[in-house]
Design a protein around this motif. Structure first.
Motif, PDB file in Angstrom:
ATOM      1  N   ASN A 259       0.712  -1.243   0.064  1.00 27.27           N
ATOM      2  CA  ASN A 259       0.155   0.087   0.011  1.00 27.27           C
ATOM      3  C   ASN A 259       1.039   1.126  -0.169  1.00 27.27           C
ATOM      4  N   LEU A 260       1.875   1.034   0.723  1.00 24.43           N
ATOM      5  CA  LEU A 260       2.943   2.431   0.899  1.00 24.43           C
ATOM      6  C   LEU A 260       3.531   2.605  -0.449  1.00 24.43           C
ATOM      7  N   ARG A 261       4.044   1.563  -0.854  1.00 29.85           N
ATOM      8  CA  ARG A 261       4.670   1.648  -2.524  1.00 29.85           C
ATOM      9  C   ARG A 261       3.818   2.176  -3.415  1.00 29.85           C
ATOM     10  N   SER A 262       2.471   1.982  -3.382  1.00 30.31           N
ATOM     11  CA  SER A 262       1.545   2.457  -4.230  1.00 30.31           C
ATOM     12  C   SER A 262       1.159   3.800  -4.467  1.00 30.31           C
ATOM     13  N   LEU A 263       1.449   4.394  -2.932  1.00 29.05           N
ATOM     14  CA  LEU A 263       1.015   5.769  -2.836  1.00 29.05           C
ATOM     15  C   LEU A 263       1.905   6.822  -3.723  1.00 29.05           C
ATOM     16  N   PRO A 264       1.303   7.748  -4.260  1.00 25.33           N
ATOM     17  CA  PRO A 264       2.294   8.856  -4.949  1.00 25.33           C
ATOM     18  C   PRO A 264       3.364   9.307  -3.928  1.00 25.33           C
ATOM     19  N   LEU A 265       4.230   9.998  -4.595  1.00 29.85           N
ATOM     20  CA  LEU A 265       5.383  10.739  -3.681  1.00 29.85           C
ATOM     21  C   LEU A 265       5.001  11.521  -2.708  1.00 29.85           C
ATOM     22  N   PRO A 266       4.167  12.590  -2.830  1.00 22.82           N
ATOM     23  CA  PRO A 266       3.611  13.421  -1.903  1.00 22.82           C
ATOM     24  C   PRO A 266       3.080  12.483  -0.647  1.00 22.82           C
ATOM     25  N   HIS A 267       2.374  11.621  -0.874  1.00 18.19           N
ATOM     26  CA  HIS A 267       1.736  10.800   0.294  1.00 18.19           C
ATOM     27  C   HIS A 267       2.871  10.095   1.231  1.00 18.19           C
ATOM     28  N   GLN A 268       3.797   9.878   0.284  1.00 23.12           N
ATOM     29  CA  GLN A 268       4.866   8.983   1.028  1.00 23.12           C
ATOM     30  C   GLN A 268       5.622   9.744   1.855  1.00 23.12           C
ATOM     31  N   ILE A 273       6.710  11.986   7.393  1.00 18.50           N
ATOM     32  CA  ILE A 273       6.532  13.241   8.621  1.00 18.50           C
ATOM     33  C   ILE A 273       5.866  12.402   9.933  1.00 18.50           C
ATOM     34  N   VAL A 274       4.839  11.687   9.690  1.00 19.51           N
ATOM     35  CA  VAL A 274       4.081  10.965  10.577  1.00 19.51           C
ATOM     36  C   VAL A 274       5.088   9.836  11.182  1.00 19.51           C
ATOM     37  N   ARG A 275       5.724   9.261  10.530  1.00 18.00           N
ATOM     38  CA  ARG A 275       6.581   8.168  11.110  1.00 18.00           C
ATOM     39  C   ARG A 275       7.693   8.790  11.808  1.00 18.00           C
ATOM     40  N   VAL A 276       8.441   9.561  11.321  1.00 13.19           N
ATOM     41  CA  VAL A 276       9.547  10.266  12.105  1.00 13.19           C
ATOM     42  C   VAL A 276       9.114  11.125  13.206  1.00 13.19           C
ATOM     43  N   LEU A 277       8.194  12.073  13.155  1.00 14.66           N
ATOM     44  CA  LEU A 277       7.919  12.720  14.241  1.00 14.66           C
ATOM     45  C   LEU A 277       6.797  12.556  15.026  1.00 14.66           C
ATOM     46  N   GLY A 278       6.064  11.482  14.809  1.00 12.40           N
ATOM     47  CA  GLY A 278       5.049  11.053  15.367  1.00 12.40           C
ATOM     48  C   GLY A 278       5.401  10.206  16.639  1.00 12.40           C
ATOM     49  N   PRO A 279       4.490  10.076  17.823  1.00 10.68           N
ATOM     50  CA  PRO A 279       3.257  10.612  17.844  1.00 10.68           C
ATOM     51  C   PRO A 279       2.970  11.986  17.672  1.00 10.68           C
ATOM     52  N   ILE A 280       2.298  12.673  17.227  1.00 11.80           N
ATOM     53  CA  ILE A 280       2.175  14.258  16.815  1.00 11.80           C
ATOM     54  C   ILE A 280       0.871  14.690  16.762  1.00 11.80           C
ATOM     55  N   SER A 281       0.666  15.778  17.603  1.00 10.70           N
ATOM     56  CA  SER A 281      -0.763  16.166  17.642  1.00 10.70           C
ATOM     57  C   SER A 281      -1.126  16.785  16.200  1.00 10.70           C
ATOM     58  N   GLY A 282      -2.626  16.963  16.033  1.00 18.71           N
ATOM     59  CA  GLY A 282      -3.231  17.690  14.876  1.00 18.71           C
ATOM     60  C   GLY A 282      -2.724  19.083  14.794  1.00 18.71           C
ATOM     61  N   GLY A 283      -2.714  19.928  15.817  1.00 14.98           N
ATOM     62  CA  GLY A 283      -2.148  21.348  15.551  1.00 14.98           C
ATOM     63  C   GLY A 283      -0.751  21.226  15.150  1.00 14.98           C
ATOM     64  N   GLU A 284       0.042  20.329  15.653  1.00 17.12           N
ATOM     65  CA  GLU A 284       1.424  20.327  15.287  1.00 17.12           C
ATOM     66  C   GLU A 284       1.823  19.745  13.927  1.00 17.12           C
ATOM     67  N   MET A 285       0.818  18.743  13.557  1.00 15.07           N
ATOM     68  CA  MET A 285       0.901  18.226  12.321  1.00 15.07           C
ATOM     69  C   MET A 285       0.463  19.323  11.216  1.00 15.07           C
ATOM     70  N   GLU A 340       8.812   0.772  11.802  1.00 20.34           N
ATOM     71  CA  GLU A 340      10.024   0.257  11.164  1.00 20.34           C
ATOM     72  C   GLU A 340       9.820   0.416   9.735  1.00 20.34           C
ATOM     73  N   LEU A 341       8.673   0.583   9.164  1.00 25.93           N
ATOM     74  CA  LEU A 341       8.389   0.709   7.762  1.00 25.93           C
ATOM     75  C   LEU A 341       8.611   1.782   7.119  1.00 25.93           C
ATOM     76  N   GLU A 342       9.578   1.916   6.450  1.00 21.21           N
ATOM     77  CA  GLU A 342      10.016   3.362   5.722  1.00 21.21           C
ATOM     78  C   GLU A 342       9.523   3.415   4.435  1.00 21.21           C
ATOM     79  N   ALA A 343       8.875   4.561   4.018  1.00 23.66           N
ATOM     80  CA  ALA A 343       8.648   4.842   2.631  1.00 23.66           C
ATOM     81  C   ALA A 343       9.822   4.908   1.614  1.00 23.66           C
ATOM     82  N   PRO A 344       9.766   4.283   0.568  1.00 25.53           N
ATOM     83  CA  PRO A 344      11.154   4.379  -0.365  1.00 25.53           C
ATOM     84  C   PRO A 344      11.326   5.864  -0.932  1.00 25.53           C
ATOM     85  N   VAL A 345      11.603   6.722  -0.113  1.00 25.09           N
ATOM     86  CA  VAL A 345      12.021   8.133  -0.693  1.00 25.09           C
ATOM     87  C   VAL A 345      13.048   8.749   0.328  1.00 25.09           C
TER      88      VAL A 345
END
Length: 356
Positions: A259-268, A273-285, A340-345
């Protein structure tokens, strides 16, 4: 043990079981196209992995065999309105090559010129289309009808032009619910028969897989394949209980990765951002997105989308089980399901972003 992995792929052509009512509804709404008339517009909605796209693909394939009806299935993830119009033109049987930078009005005019009969455009993953004005463009062309496939139908309807909503209400909506355990077993049995050698499953294994995958056919099918892979790795001649037990997580990991690999580059990049900085609040996001949106959309040929549309991207990732985002609005907390699942970007938001 594994005779054909192709049997366990989403695109594997097979009978769609236990979707009798859904197929009847689709057939009724598409029926005018058999008589040379424009088909009805259709909204198909439901969770991921329950046969929405597979059913639409099969019904259109059967329709083309019976009559001269044209259709195009367009995967909308990452496509602008112009990109969708461009692909619709190229997939029309009498289509033509078009330049990527053609103005939208020229693309609509070209579509009007070439379409000379019923043309059904399937908008798969329609809930992530950034500019739903393209719907009005498509439906302005005589003979063109649409099948929109989404996860969340209410949110999608609220985003389209008010004048178009009536086209997708009432009988034009088809809901896909999750399968029952018995229905999933019926779906799994032919996959085992055609994809695996011998009879590697033991009594109760398919029932357990169907039950624990919660009515999601894709997860159940991938779990069967994962159990076979584990049995092979462990030199088992057939499924052992531990192979099945360990297959659920392995299959989920595969699905998330695909699913992650099927997503476009901006989605990845947004996922990172979520993977590296999370857990992150809605306002911070939202704050981070404002700072990073130029980098997120760099090289994509179109301007960054609004935060509202970026939120739709995040919601899509939650539907794919890539992220979790519980809570309401700014009270949400975003985090990756599998850190542990990194986007291929090559994108590291941690280098340039500090969350206050």
């Amino acid at each position: 043990m594994i005779e054909s992995q192709w049997v366990f792929d989403d695109e594997y052509p097979t009978d769609i079981l236990h979707r009798h009512e859904e197929k009847n509804s689709l057939s009724r709404l598409l029926e005018p196209a058999q008589h040379g008339e424009r088909a009805n517009d259709i909204l198909i909605y439901g969770p991921s992995g329950v046969g929405k796209t597979a059913t639409a693909r099969q019904m259109l394939r059967d329709l083309r065999k019976r009559s001269t009806v044209s259709s195009a299935l367009i995967e909308c993830s990452g496509k602008t309105g112009n990109g969708i119009l461009h692909e619709a033109i190229e997939k029309y049987p009498k289509g033509t090559m078009v330049h990527r930078n053609q103005p939208r009005e020229d693309l609509v005019a070209m579509l009007e010129k070439i379409v000379d009969g019923p043309f059904i455009v399937v908008l798969d993953e329609a809930d992530v289309i950034p500019d739903l004005d393209v719907l009005e463009d498509l439906l302005s062309v005589d003979g063109v009808s649409t099948i929109a496939i989404t996860h969340q139908h209410v949110e999608w309807l609220n985003r389209i032009d008010r004048d178009l909503r009536a086209r997708f209400h009432g009988d034009s909506q088809i809901e896909y619910r999750k399968y029952s355990t018995d229905e999933l077993v019926d779906i799994l049995e032919p996959r085992v028969e055609h994809g695996l050698t011998g009879d590697p499953t033991q009594d109760g294994h398919l029932e357990r897989i169907a039950d624990e995958t919660g009515g999601v056919a894709r997860w159940a099918i991938k779990t069967v394949l994962s159990a076979a892979e584990l049995a092979l790795e462990r030199n088992h001649d057939y499924f052992h209980d531990e192979d099945v037990a360990d297959a659920f997580g392995r299959a989920k990991q595969k699905i998330r990765k695909d699913n992650l690999r099927s997503l476009p580059l901006p989605h990845q990049r947004l996922y990172e951002i979520v993977r590296v900085l999370g857990p992150i609040s809605g306002g911070e996001m939202r704050e981070v997105y404002g700072k990073q949106k130029e980098a997120i959309f760099e090289g994509r040929g179109h301007d960054p989308v609004s935060w509202r549309q970026a939120w739709n991207y995040l919601s899509k990732m939650a539907d794919y089980d890539l992220i979790r985002m519980p809570g309401d609005t700014n009270a949400k907390v975003y985090e990756a399901t599998d850190e542990e699942l990194e986007a291929p970007v090559g994108f590291d938001p941690g280098e340039t972003t500090e969350v206050n």
